[in-house]
Write a protein that holds these residues in place. Structure first.
Motif, PDB file in Angstrom:
ATOM      1  N   UNK A   3       1.452  -1.419  -5.959  1.00 25.55           N
ATOM      2  CA  UNK A   3       2.360  -0.457  -5.321  1.00 25.55           C
ATOM      3  C   UNK A   3       3.663  -1.131  -4.918  1.00 25.55           C
ATOM      4  N   UNK A   4       3.555  -2.273  -4.243  1.00 24.72           N
ATOM      5  CA  UNK A   4       4.754  -2.996  -3.791  1.00 24.72           C
ATOM      6  C   UNK A   4       5.597  -3.456  -4.978  1.00 24.72           C
ATOM      7  N   UNK A   5       4.936  -3.882  -6.033  1.00 23.69           N
ATOM      8  CA  UNK A   5       5.636  -4.359  -7.224  1.00 23.69           C
ATOM      9  C   UNK A   5       6.492  -3.243  -7.826  1.00 23.69           C
ATOM     10  N   UNK A   6       5.942  -2.036  -7.892  1.00 23.34           N
ATOM     11  CA  UNK A   6       6.716  -0.914  -8.437  1.00 23.34           C
ATOM     12  C   UNK A   6       7.850  -0.511  -7.495  1.00 23.34           C
ATOM     13  N   UNK A   7       7.601  -0.538  -6.191  1.00 23.74           N
ATOM     14  CA  UNK A   7       8.684  -0.251  -5.251  1.00 23.74           C
ATOM     15  C   UNK A   7       9.798  -1.279  -5.399  1.00 23.74           C
ATOM     16  N   UNK A   8       9.431  -2.529  -5.633  1.00 22.61           N
ATOM     17  CA  UNK A   8      10.403  -3.601  -5.834  1.00 22.61           C
ATOM     18  C   UNK A   8      11.263  -3.347  -7.061  1.00 22.61           C
ATOM     19  N   UNK A   9      10.736  -2.576  -7.992  1.00 22.38           N
ATOM     20  CA  UNK A   9      11.474  -2.254  -9.211  1.00 22.38           C
ATOM     21  C   UNK A   9      11.995  -0.820  -9.196  1.00 22.38           C
ATOM     22  N   UNK A  10      12.097  -0.247  -7.991  1.00 24.78           N
ATOM     23  CA  UNK A  10      12.822   1.011  -7.850  1.00 24.78           C
ATOM     24  C   UNK A  10      12.030   2.285  -7.987  1.00 24.78           C
ATOM     25  N   UNK A  11      10.706   2.213  -8.144  1.00 23.29           N
ATOM     26  CA  UNK A  11       9.902   3.419  -8.287  1.00 23.29           C
ATOM     27  C   UNK A  11       9.678   4.081  -6.933  1.00 23.29           C
ATOM     28  N   UNK A  12       9.488   5.378  -6.958  1.00 24.49           N
ATOM     29  CA  UNK A  12       9.097   6.156  -5.778  1.00 24.49           C
ATOM     30  C   UNK A  12       7.569   6.201  -5.778  1.00 24.49           C
ATOM     31  N   UNK A  13       6.947   5.467  -4.858  1.00 26.84           N
ATOM     32  CA  UNK A  13       5.501   5.217  -4.913  1.00 26.84           C
ATOM     33  C   UNK A  13       4.752   5.982  -3.820  1.00 26.84           C
ATOM     34  N   UNK A  14       3.669   6.627  -4.199  1.00 24.19           N
ATOM     35  CA  UNK A  14       2.735   7.243  -3.257  1.00 24.19           C
ATOM     36  C   UNK A  14       1.422   6.494  -3.335  1.00 24.19           C
ATOM     37  N   UNK A  15       0.970   5.975  -2.194  1.00 23.02           N
ATOM     38  CA  UNK A  15      -0.301   5.240  -2.124  1.00 23.02           C
ATOM     39  C   UNK A  15      -1.409   6.207  -1.712  1.00 23.02           C
ATOM     40  N   UNK A  16      -2.440   6.274  -2.529  1.00 25.00           N
ATOM     41  CA  UNK A  16      -3.502   7.266  -2.335  1.00 25.00           C
ATOM     42  C   UNK A  16      -4.859   6.588  -2.219  1.00 25.00           C
ATOM     43  N   UNK A  17      -5.619   6.965  -1.211  1.00 25.31           N
ATOM     44  CA  UNK A  17      -6.989   6.478  -1.035  1.00 25.31           C
ATOM     45  C   UNK A  17      -7.928   7.656  -1.263  1.00 25.31           C
ATOM     46  N   UNK A  18      -8.717   7.591  -2.319  1.00 23.61           N
ATOM     47  CA  UNK A  18      -9.605   8.688  -2.715  1.00 23.61           C
ATOM     48  C   UNK A  18     -11.031   8.332  -2.305  1.00 23.61           C
ATOM     49  N   UNK A  19     -11.424   8.753  -1.107  1.00 21.02           N
ATOM     50  CA  UNK A  19     -12.741   8.417  -0.585  1.00 21.02           C
ATOM     51  C   UNK A  19     -13.855   9.077  -1.402  1.00 21.02           C
ATOM     52  N   UNK A  20     -14.924   8.326  -1.581  1.00 23.29           N
ATOM     53  CA  UNK A  20     -16.169   8.920  -2.064  1.00 23.29           C
ATOM     54  C   UNK A  20     -16.854   9.567  -0.865  1.00 23.29           C
ATOM     55  N   UNK A  21     -16.505  10.827  -0.585  1.00 21.24           N
ATOM     56  CA  UNK A  21     -16.968  11.488   0.640  1.00 21.24           C
ATOM     57  C   UNK A  21     -17.719  12.784   0.362  1.00 21.24           C
ATOM     58  N   UNK A  22     -18.269  12.883  -0.832  1.00 22.21           N
ATOM     59  CA  UNK A  22     -18.960  14.110  -1.234  1.00 22.21           C
ATOM     60  C   UNK A  22     -19.997  13.694  -2.261  1.00 22.21           C
ATOM     61  N   UNK A  23     -20.737  14.598  -2.781  1.00 21.33           N
ATOM     62  CA  UNK A  23     -21.628  14.265  -3.877  1.00 21.33           C
ATOM     63  C   UNK A  23     -22.980  13.728  -3.439  1.00 21.33           C
ATOM     64  N   UNK A  24     -23.689  13.123  -4.397  1.00 21.23           N
ATOM     65  CA  UNK A  24     -25.093  12.765  -4.207  1.00 21.23           C
ATOM     66  C   UNK A  24     -25.291  11.632  -3.205  1.00 21.23           C
TER      67      UNK A  24
END
Length: 643
Positions: free
Chosen positions: A185-206
């Motif tokens: 994420x930081x590497x892409x921001x360093x190169x000018x990208x607009x970055x969204x950091x997403x945490x996708x919890x395993x909070x459902x299912x079996x």
């Protein structure tokens, strides 16, 4: 963007007796990469001495990694294919002009070795680096939608990383994903990208349903109130122990069905229709059907663990823009994906389940099990589709270990659905999931225990090393920062395909290449510069104190930093950065006498060199996620105390 323009750069170069305008080469980026500037002048000289293509002349030049091989190397067969290297070298040496930038080259087999002049290098590189400061090593144009149109907006990137299963323990692979994902994420921001950091919890299912069954069998409200996360983990391990024999039997049945070329889903039907399997499936069905008790328990588990993980990430200095999870995926989008699969004839019913046959290598993917419940894959397909609509991203990167081929299956399914545009925006960053963390901490450890152990070990090291502790400090706050630095640097010094060593003693030492060692040398430079502040606009003759070989070598290494960040950006590997920073410190230590705390007799030009070195170390450390402790200490010192 960089402060200097090309015309301003040319004005400063003209004062150094260098010809202007700067020789033009299409692949040279003279405003972001100072060594491209040097390459351009050398390529211009080469192409003027022999009849060769100018692009070939530029591409034949590389930076030497060994001082014995000069500063730059020209690969003669690349410069002039078909020519005899020996004859070409002699001709070039004979014709090579005396100038302010290069000394005379020498022949070395198929190579021509060339050194830059110590008199010119500091006068070019020191102002170049110190002008750019925090932007040195960045290339914001790489993140533009259209590099020729700076006002056209930045490209959008979503990075999904960490993503632990909140029903079970935080594993080494989740720690690796957290650290690598933050770096990507930081590497892409360093190169000018607009970055969204997403945490996708395993909070459902079996898995969540299995914990629900475990709670009904082993849960204690009193124990939960006392220490919720620890008790939930204990409950999960107890129910997992009961469930394990059934899982083993199911796997055996599945493997036997494969051998006989029979349906894998039907082969496990009898085993999974009773025992804990059946209880788990029933609990999950209750969750999906909106059962109040099941959902109330799920919400308690999710809230407790989300809060616990948010505190863990804060301790590591890692942030997320969004905490999502399987539970947040809408039923409508899942139905949409499922209907598309059916309409295109991609999925079929088998033993009451809905499956996709992906071929001999990828096997079978299940999107609905025989009870009618959604699977992780179906929820994930829907989640990606929802993200593409919400964020309208240009790229999405998944940073995750994937031993079971989950992402390759997902990509194949999007291809089969003719969603080629979306598929083309998706990238999986794989890493080795072999981790020795549980061996060191024991199974059943809590996430915060990882950081506690690092901080405790670092405190012990500081107590034993008075010299370094005297510079960086020996408080608990210092141990926390250095412990995290050690953890991050050890991970990012390992290639993605390597094993996760989790060597606490190694990461918390001041050995070269460790996080604490980076922090020490950065703090030392700050100490020097506090006593010897830099002077703006040095006179030409003042640079004479930087003419020796060791200082020239350090400067040339500093000049490589933008090339290193670009290489890391292409490969999404952190190891070029960590190895480079260790190299900078090695060159710096050759100049500074480690035992001379006074650092007396420093000239204004040397202070400017140390400022350039500090800039490079700071930029590289921040890219790795390390917050220089000397900056934190300075910020606290500069903060007014409330009366």
């Amino acid at each position: 963007m960089a402060t200097l323009t090309v015309s301003e750069l040319e004005t400063s170069l003209e004062k150094l007796d260098l010809n202007v305008p700067i020789p033009h080469f299409a692949s040279a980026d003279v405003l972001n990469k100072p060594l491209d500037l040097v390459r351009s002048y050398l390529a211009d000289i080469l192409s003027s001495l022999v009849e060769v293509d100018r692009t070939a002349a530029y591409n034949s030049i590389s930076v030497s990694n060994d001082p014995l091989h000069g500063d730059f190397t020209v690969v003669l067969p690349k410069l002039c294919p078909g020519a005899k290297a020996g004859d070409l070298a002699k001709d070039l040496i004979k014709k090579f002009p005396q100038g302010s930038l290069f000394g005379l080259p020498w022949e070395d087999g198929v190579h021509l070795r060339i050194c830059v002049t110590p008199q010119t290098v500091p006068r070019v590189l020191v102002p170049y680096i110190n002008d750019r400061k925090g932007e040195y090593g960045s290339d914001l144009a790489l993140g533009l939608r259209d590099p020729s149109l700076p006002t056209g907006g930045r490209q959008k990137l979503v990075v999904e990383f960490s993503s632990p299963n909140i029903a079970s323990e935080f594993q080494g692979k989740h720690l690796r994903s957290t650290i690598i994902g933050s770096f990507v994420s930081s590497l892409h921001e360093n190169m000018g990208w607009d970055v969204t950091r997403l945490n996708y919890f395993g909070d459902w299912g079996k898995d969540m349903a299995l914990l629900g069954v475990g709670w009904e069998k082993f849960g204690s409200e009193e124990a939960f109130q006392e220490d919720p996360t620890t008790h939930l983990l204990e409950v999960y391990h107890k129910i997992q122990e009961l469930f394990l024999p059934e899982q083993v039997a199911s796997k055996k049945a599945r493997d036997e069905a494969k051998k006989k070329a029979q349906d894998e889903v039907e082969g496990t039907a009898e085993i999974e229709s009773k025992g804990v399997f059946a209880e788990r499936n029933e609990f999950f069905k209750r969750m999906e059907n909106g059962d109040e008790n099941a959902l109330a328990l799920y919400k308690r588990i999710r809230d407790v663990n989300t809060d616990n993980y948010a505190k863990l990430y804060a301790r590591m200095g890692i942030t997320f823009d969004e905490y999502s999870g399987e539970s947040k995926v809408s039923q409508e989008t899942m139905v949409e994906i499922e209907q598309l699969l059916k309409d295109k004839g991609i999925c079929e019913e088998s033993g009451g389940a809905w499956i996709i046959k992906l071929g001999a290598r990828s096997g079978t993917a299940v999107i609905r099990d025989r009870s009618g419940s959604s699977t992780y894959l179906l929820r994930y397909l829907a989640a990606v589709l929802e993200r593409s609509r919400k964020f309208e991203f240009d790229k999405m990167i998944f940073v995750a270990a994937d031993r079971n081929g989950h992402f390759s299956k997902m990509f194949k399914i999007f291809d089969a659905l003719d969603m080629t545009e979306l598929r083309g925006k998706l990238q999986h960053v794989q890493f080795g999931d072999v981790s020795h963390m549980s061996d060191k901490l024991g199974h059943g450890h809590q996430p915060h225990e990882i950081l506690n152990q690092c901080e405790k070990a670092m405190m012990d090291v500081l107590k034993a090393d008075g010299i370094r502790a005297g510079l960086v400090g020996n408080s608990e706050d210092t141990a926390k920062v250095l412990g995290i630095s050690g953890l991050l640097t050890q991970e990012l010094s390992t290639k993605k395909t390597g094993d996760h060593a989790f060597d606490i003693d190694g990461m918390t030492s001041f050995k070269p290449g460790t996080g604490p060692d980076l922090q020490y040398w950065y703090a030392r430079l700050c100490s020097i510069l506090k006593a010897h502040p830099i002077t703006e606009d040095l006179l030409h003759e003042e640079y004479g104190s930087l003419d020796d070989e060791e200082q020239t070598s350090l400067l040339l290494v500093l000049g490589q930093y933008p090339d290193i960040t670009h290489a890391a950006f292409k490969s999404l590997e952190s190891t070029p950065i960590t190895a480079y920073l260790a190299n900078v410190i090695e060159h710096l230590s050759d100049i500074l006498d480690e035992h001379n705390a006074a650092e007396a007799g420093i000239t204004p030009a040397q202070a400017a060199l140390y400022e350039a070195t500090r800039t490079v170390l700071e930029n590289g450390m921040k890219l790795l996620g390390l917050i220089p402790i000397a900056l934190q200490q300075q910020d606290r010192a500069d903060t007014p105390v409330a009366e």
